[in-house]
Design an enzyme around this catalytic site. Structure first.
Site, PDB file in Angstrom:
ATOM      1  N   PHE A 434       0.857  -1.184   0.000  1.00 53.82           N
ATOM      2  CA  PHE A 434       0.000   0.000   0.000  1.00 53.82           C
ATOM      3  C   PHE A 434       0.893   1.234   0.000  1.00 53.82           C
ATOM      4  O   PHE A 434       1.961   1.239   0.625  1.00 53.82           O
ATOM      5  CB  PHE A 434      -0.915   0.040   1.232  1.00 53.82           C
ATOM      6  CG  PHE A 434      -1.972  -1.023   1.251  1.00 53.82           C
ATOM      7  CD1 PHE A 434      -3.194  -0.821   0.626  1.00 53.82           C
ATOM      8  CD2 PHE A 434      -1.748  -2.230   1.887  1.00 53.82           C
ATOM      9  CE1 PHE A 434      -4.174  -1.804   0.646  1.00 53.82           C
ATOM     10  CE2 PHE A 434      -2.712  -3.225   1.908  1.00 53.82           C
ATOM     11  CZ  PHE A 434      -3.932  -3.015   1.286  1.00 53.82           C
ATOM     12  N   HIS A 480      -4.492   2.822   4.476  1.00 57.04           N
ATOM     13  CA  HIS A 480      -4.631   2.084   3.226  1.00 57.04           C
ATOM     14  C   HIS A 480      -5.276   2.940   2.144  1.00 57.04           C
ATOM     15  O   HIS A 480      -5.805   2.407   1.174  1.00 57.04           O
ATOM     16  CB  HIS A 480      -5.468   0.815   3.444  1.00 57.04           C
ATOM     17  CG  HIS A 480      -4.870  -0.145   4.413  1.00 57.04           C
ATOM     18  ND1 HIS A 480      -4.996   0.000   5.769  1.00 57.04           N
ATOM     19  CD2 HIS A 480      -4.121  -1.261   4.220  1.00 57.04           C
ATOM     20  CE1 HIS A 480      -4.360  -0.987   6.380  1.00 57.04           C
ATOM     21  NE2 HIS A 480      -3.821  -1.760   5.458  1.00 57.04           N
TER      22      HIS A 480
END
Length: 690
Positions: A434, A480
């Site tokens: 991420f 995220h």
């Protein structure tokens, strides 16, 4: 643990060679000190006190080997055949400095020369070389496993100061070396000093003791001030790694007889300790050995005199050599790419639509199929899962776990190892899971990857494709969902790509892989499967296997009506990623008035298309998903305002996320922070009202 104390008699030619080079190194250090007004113009370190272990290492290196020295390894460079003149050309930042052409510090080699070990660009950041060096060993192991390595006994030597071993990135390197059983020698030179901090202030154990925690890392202690012991010990270490293809750490104790650097002199802080260490002078020890084994004082005196004369002559020659051409200061930011035009078929007849994630998967599959030197690694991309977004599904099964494999949670290693991989001829594709987790890799991206081509004057561009899922949608939360492009774009020497649809994903993935420079490919998670309302156009007909798009070419996603343009009622939206779809939806409220440019590549930037569109419309709207304050979008707006001021009929409009530290988890809070089609529509209305 390997013992290195046996006092095997070394033949005189080796010991005499070492003695002469020690005398050269000592003469150089003395000359630099005697000519401080000239030689200290640029900061430098010397190898005084470390000569014995460095010379032993340099003598044992072969032309088929690879090395990552650190900034004090002057004697090692002398041992592999670099001349005092060449080192002085770097000291004085001269045009003919063979490593960098006057661009980087003394003792920072970049060497790709027939008959010499390969030494990629070396940075000053302490301990940072451990990961690229381990990446070289990792690359050699891979090439060996595939039958692609010509020289079967090639090894990597990674030289470190003991203080640097406290760096976390060194631990990442050690972990991968033992995990993958890599052919690397970690040579740790311990002089018990940082700059002014002593070992007892910095650590509770030395590197030898620390290495015991890495199961499978062989260890050895040597007296690094004793050439005979150093040579014997390193001979055994090199033999072990060459034959058994596994790592070893050699801990060598050395006195620091010189200054930390020319800018931090020893007398400022070392006091009585300085005199105590001088009794371990490697030259004194080796001279005593030679005298005890048949050499005369007169013959050794001749060597000393010859060394001083050689150093003086080389110095006088170096002073006369030209400085770099100032007009060449900008060359080699990037290596030249061969991908200069769009090729292949973007929409083959009878082709099927695919999602962005599948287009990426198919692109990597095709790359691996046609390039045996290509590998793909990162967190969870291996056979068991195939990526948390299924972006690597089936690849490990097809190509084996030597080519597609999981790594530990070590972002620094994932990114930094690509520098070493590239140096040995492997072409890595890696993934950071991420965007929010790229920060541990920034040291390597900045210090190693971005500067290598420029500071090596083009000898060591780093071919590295770094995939990074990015962006927010549907409650991904603060760790995220982040956007990082503005930070990446402040790093010179790195290309940044951001596709917004499947066809561009495949074409840009191919171009990014074949580009000889570091490329970060940002892949929006919200576009991967076109599940977010309004993003169906991210699914496209899949291009054929030959399709490729050159980096730095934007796309005109939507054109404005010429009548609206002539009437002065139009604007251009300059955007990328999810912004393309917000702009498309918002533009439906302004029929025929909006041109949309999808940048596709943020560095290099297609300024020509931007400038032409701004001149045409007189109104520019820059749309980003990032928080707007101090962003790439604002930077681009500033450039447009400066260079195209006379063509503007309104302020350059910018719009992005609210400037907050993180994206909140709750979907309503997320909605409040991020742009949307409705918000973009409102902002476009304001711009068009001018």
């Amino acid at each position: 643990m390997i013992e290195a104390k046996q006092k095997t008699l070394i033949v005189n030619d080796v010991a005499l060679k070492a003695f002469e080079l020690m005398c050269v190194a000592r003469s150089m250090a003395q000359l630099y000190d005697d000519n401080r007004d000239v030689c200290s113009r640029y900061v430098h370190s010397t190898s005084r006190g470390h000569e014995a272990i460095q010379l032993a290492a340099g003598i044992l290196l072969r032309a088929s080997d690879f090395a990552s020295p650190y900034y004090r390894d002057e004697s090692m460079l002398l041992a592999i055949g670099i001349t005092p003149l060449e080192l002085m050309l770097q000291l004085l930042a001269k045009k003919d400095d063979p490593f960098s052409g006057g661009r980087t510090y003394y003792g920072h080699p970049s060497l790709k020369r027939k008959g010499f070990p390969v030494i990629p660009h070396q940075s000053s950041a302490t301990g940072m070389q451990a990961i690229p060096a381990t990446g070289m060993a990792h690359g050699l192991a891979y090439l060996h496993s595939q039958g692609l390595l010509v020289e079967k006994e090639s090894v990597v030597l990674c030289s470190l100061g003991d203080g640097s071993v406290t760096e976390g990135e060194v631990a990442e390197a050690f972990q991968m070396a033992v995990l993958k059983k890599l052919p690397i020698i970690y040579l740790v030179q311990d002089n018990d000093w940082g700059i002014s901090a002593t070992g007892s202030e910095m650590r509770t154990m030395d590197a030898y003791e620390y290495a015991a925690g890495f199961k499978g890392l062989e260890r050895m202690r040597v007296d690094g001030s004793d050439f005979i012991e150093s040579y014997n010990g390193l001979t055994r270490a090199f033999d072990l790694v060459r034959k058994e293809r596994r790592p070893i750490l050699v801990h060598a104790t050395c006195p620091l007889l010189g200054h930390h650097t020319s800018g931090v002199r020893k007398e400022w802080y070392r006091g009585e300790n300085l005199l105590e260490q001088e009794k371990d002078d490697p030259i004194v020890k080796l001279e005593a050995y030679l005298l005890a084994n048949g050499q005369s004082s007169a013959s050794l005196k001749k060597i000393q005199d010859r060394s001083r004369k050689k150093v003086q002559e080389d110095y006088e020659q170096a002073l006369l050599m030209p400085d770099p051409d100032p007009t060449d200061f900008y060359s080699h930011e990037f290596a030249l790419t061969e991908i200069l035009e769009e090729k292949g078929t973007r929409s083959p007849k009878g082709g099927e639509k695919v999602t962005m994630v599948d287009a990426a998967l198919h692109a990597v599959d095709e790359i691996l199929r046609h390039n045996p030197e290509a590998i793909f690694y990162g967190q969870d991309v291996g056979a068991r899962l195939g990526g948390v977004f299924r972006e690597a599904a089936t690849l490990a099964q097809k190509y084996g776990e030597d080519r597609v494999f999981n790594t530990p949670i070590q972002e620094a290693y994932i990114v930094g190892s690509t520098a070493g991989m590239s140096a040995v001829g492997v072409k890595p594709i890696v993934e950071i899971q991420f965007a929010d987790y790229i920060w541990p890799a920034m040291n390597q991206l900045v210090e190693e990857l971005s500067k290598s081509c420029y500071l090596s004057k083009g000898k060591f561009p780093i071919q590295s494709l770094i995939r990074v899922p990015i962006g927010a949608y549907g409650g991904g939360g603060p760790y995220h969902s982040g956007s990082i492009e503005s930070t990446l774009l402040t790093i010179r020497g790195v290309k940044v790509v951001y596709p917004s649809n499947a066809a561009d994903m495949k074409g840009l993935m191919k171009a990014s892989f074949y580009d000889p420079n570091p490329v970060v490919m940002l892949e929006h998670k919200g576009l991967y499967w076109s599940k977010v309302p309004g993003t169906l156009d991210a699914k496209t007909i899949e291009p054929d296997g030959n399709y490729i798009i050159p980096l730095g070419k934007a796309s005109q996603v939507q054109m404005a009506n010429e009548e609206k343009v002539k009437a002065g009622e139009s604007a251009v939206v300059i955007t990328y990623g999810m912004g393309v779809y917000w702009a498309k939806e918002a533009s439906q409220s302004f029929k025929g008035q909006i041109e949309i440019i999808d940048l596709r590549t943020l560095n290099p930037l297609d300024w020509d298309m931007i400038a032409a569109s701004v001149r045409k419309h007189g109104r520019a709207f820059i749309l980003t998903e990032e928080p707007l304050l101090n962003s790439f979008a604002e930077s681009l707006a500033g450039r447009i305002s400066k260079e195209l001021f006379h063509f503007l009929d309104a302020p350059v409009w910018t719009f992005g996320a609210v400037s907050l530290p993180a994206i909140p988890l709750n979907v309503e809070l997320e909605r409040m922070m991020l742009p949307s089609a409705e918000k973009v529509k409102n902002e476009l209305g304001k711009l068009l009202s001018y």
